[in-house]
Design an enzyme around this catalytic site. Structure first.
Site, PDB file in Angstrom:
ATOM      1  N   CYS A  89      -7.414 -12.069  24.252  1.00 52.14           N
ATOM      2  CA  CYS A  89      -8.753 -11.784  24.780  1.00 52.14           C
ATOM      3  C   CYS A  89      -9.806 -12.601  24.028  1.00 52.14           C
ATOM      4  CB  CYS A  89      -9.040 -10.283  24.717  1.00 52.14           C
ATOM      5  SG  CYS A  89     -10.426  -9.766  25.759  1.00 52.14           S
ATOM      6  N   HIS A 176      -4.546  -7.738  27.327  1.00 55.14           N
ATOM      7  CA  HIS A 176      -4.128  -7.020  26.118  1.00 55.14           C
ATOM      8  C   HIS A 176      -2.672  -6.564  26.243  1.00 55.14           C
ATOM      9  CE1 HIS A 176      -8.011  -6.666  24.016  1.00 55.14           C
ATOM     10  NE2 HIS A 176      -8.529  -6.716  25.236  1.00 55.14           N
ATOM     11  N   GLU A 178      -0.873  -5.339  23.955  1.00 54.18           N
ATOM     12  CA  GLU A 178      -0.582  -4.256  23.016  1.00 54.18           C
ATOM     13  C   GLU A 178      -0.754  -2.866  23.611  1.00 54.18           C
ATOM     14  OE1 GLU A 178      -4.942  -5.477  22.138  1.00 54.18           O
ATOM     15  OE2 GLU A 178      -3.095  -6.361  22.935  1.00 54.18           O
TER      16      GLU A 178
END
Length: 525
Positions: A89, A176, A178
């Site tokens: 990002c 993202h 994660e």
């Protein structure tokens, strides 16, 4: 004293540089889930001061615009390490901006789920990653590719959702990976850490025990003594047991009764740790000393610092009282600091600000005479629980809810007095007792009662009352970095409230806190 290796020097480590994203800690957690050690540091970290070489570097997301005058930027020396780099990002935009590409506001902000299309199936980052759902959270976007980069993935609104350098192992992704909403994000992170960075998957608690015991022995040496704080909680108990395994009788466990412990806590700790785990334990009653110093104090930060400073004074005094058989002085103070404690206390200009001084890493005296030793400071909570079970600590104790270092002092909002502590303590005991009876204790990550600094009108019998208010809190979390409130049945809350109001003198009303973290913290203070 012999040189002590850092964990990041013993295990292959991925360095996560944090630009202030609420998801940054999740990157570290995801990497550790497949046994690759990862460490998070502020994006302002000087590479020359690192002291170890990572296997790879990840630049996190963040709330800034890379082109803004006050935007944080990575130390350019990171590109001289010669290791793979992944920008997530803001991290992608940082890589592009440094390479001279234009980054600016997007035509529309992109938040939520999007469909990722892999354009370069040969890119090792996307090995076994198909077109899938990813999580987006950005307002800026890359307007053109930087020189020597090519597109690896796109979404409907992001033509440069994935980019990679033509000849160097430098990658950027706008989404993202994660967060769990990115369906194949964990695979992508594993590709980066294991396949691209070639990081060994050796980060296990079994390996950590062996490594940490050796580190402790090297740090402490063959004769020095260690004094350790215990509270009966998971963190301090695991730390104490690990220290005992490392140096045996040279470790002295101390329980300081600071007047703000849970109901019957001192007696319970003595039984569990002393008799059950064979840890040499001394109980120091310093309750009057703590409560006297807290008199008239209402500011939560001042409470924490007073408790932290008084705690150190008591420990220094106790260390002087204990006379080791070998004639050596006590040199070290053990604390059960965890990795989330460290992360929450990081403060640097720009992406992150300290929310509150953490009770384990803040409030310590500058002139502390004992050297701090924190064997758990690289671990998340779930890792500590696993470690505890490997050390032979009972399941019941290992899965006990956390209890803060400042104790009930930060669960009594406003001035802390013996009477106020007793009200909060009794209400908390009833609450936890009912949670256990309902079979919910192990489903909840943390639960407690706190006393609010307000009074409320009530009716007891035929009499008007004007008494205090108790707030109940219960949360679900895996790492205590984010948390959701627990959805109790209304009948359960009704029963608990009834017991507290009827059994705890001075309480007229009970409320339930339904705020998640963020925006709230777990504790009220």
């Amino acid at each position: 004293m012999a040189a002590v290796e850092q964990v990041s020097s013993v295990f292959d480590t991925i360095l996560v540089l944090d630009f202030g994203s609420q998801y940054s800690h999740l990157i570290t957690r995801r990497l550790r889930e497949f046994n690759v050690y990862a460490e998070m540091l502020p994006c302002t970290q000087k590479i020359s001061e690192l002291g170890w070489k990572p296997k790879g570097v990840i630049l996190s997301g963040g709330p800034y615009s890379v082109y803004a005058a006050d935007a944080p930027h990575v130390d350019r020396a990171v590109f001289e390490l010669g290791v793979p780099i992944l920008g997530i990002c803001y991290g992608l935009q940082e890589l592009a901006w440094i390479a001279g590409a234009e980054v600016g506001r997007g035509e529309k902000r992109e938040y939520g789920r999007a469909t990722l299309h892999v354009e370069d199936s040969a890119c090792p980052l996307f090995n076994n990653v198909d077109s899938s759902t990813v999580w987006m959270s950005h307002g800026d976007k890359l307007h053109a590719l930087p020189a020597d980069f090519h597109v690896t993935a796109t979404t409907e609104n992001s033509p440069f959702c994935g980019i990679a350098h033509d000849s160097k192992p430098i990658f950027g992704i706008q989404f993202h990976p994660e967060v769990t909403h990115s369906s194949q994000g964990k695979t992508l992170l594993k590709n980066f850490a294991v396949e691209i960075c070639q990081a060994a998957q050796t980060w296990t608690m079994e390996n950590f025990i062996d490594t940490e015991i050796q580190r402790i022995r090297t740090l402490v040496g063959p004769t020095a003594e260690v004094i350790g704080a215990v509270s009966g909680g998971v963190d301090s108990t695991v730390a104490a047991k690990l220290m005992t395994e490392a140096i045996g009788d040279r470790f002295h466990a101390i329980l300081v009764d600071n007047g703000v412990l849970r109901l019957n806590e001192a007696a319970n700790v003595k039984k569990i740790l002393g008799e059950g785990l064979g840890i040499n334990l001394t109980v120091v009653d310093a309750s009057e000393e703590f409560l006297t110093k807290l008199k008239g104090v209402t500011d939560p930060e001042k409470k924490r610092k007073i408790i932290g400073n008084t705690f150190i004074h008591v420990f220094e005094r106790e260390a002087a009282r204990i006379q080791p058989k070998n004639g050596e002085e006590i040199e070290f103070l053990l604390q059960g600091t965890l990795y989330p404690d460290v992360i929450e206390s990081i403060s640097f200009k720009g992406p992150s600000q300290t929310i509150k001084t953490h009770h384990n890493v803040g409030g310590l005296l500058d002139n502390m005479k004992l050297k701090l030793i924190e064997p758990l400071r690289e671990l998340f909570k779930d890792e500590v629980r696993h470690l505890g079970e490997l050390l032979g600590i009972s399941h019941e104790l290992v899965w006990r809810h956390p209890f803060p270092g400042p104790g009930i002092a930060i669960r009594v909002l406003g001035e802390v007095t013996k009477e106020q502590v007793e009200i909060a303590r009794k209400a908390d005991h009833i609450y936890i007792e009912e949670i256990r009876k309902a079979g919910l204790y192990n489903k909840i990550s943390q639960a407690f009662a706190c006393l609010l600094p307000v009074k409320s009108v009530g009716v007891m019998g035929d009499q008007r009352t004007y008494d205090q208010v108790i707030a109940l809190r219960a949360i679900e979390t895996t790492d205590f970095m984010t948390a959701d409130w627990y959805p109790f049945e209304h009948e359960f809350l009704k029963h608990v409230a009834s017991r507290i109001v009827n059994e705890v003198e001075g309480v007229a009303r009970v409320t339930y806190d339904i705020t998640s973290k963020p925006p709230a913290t777990v504790e009220w203070e």
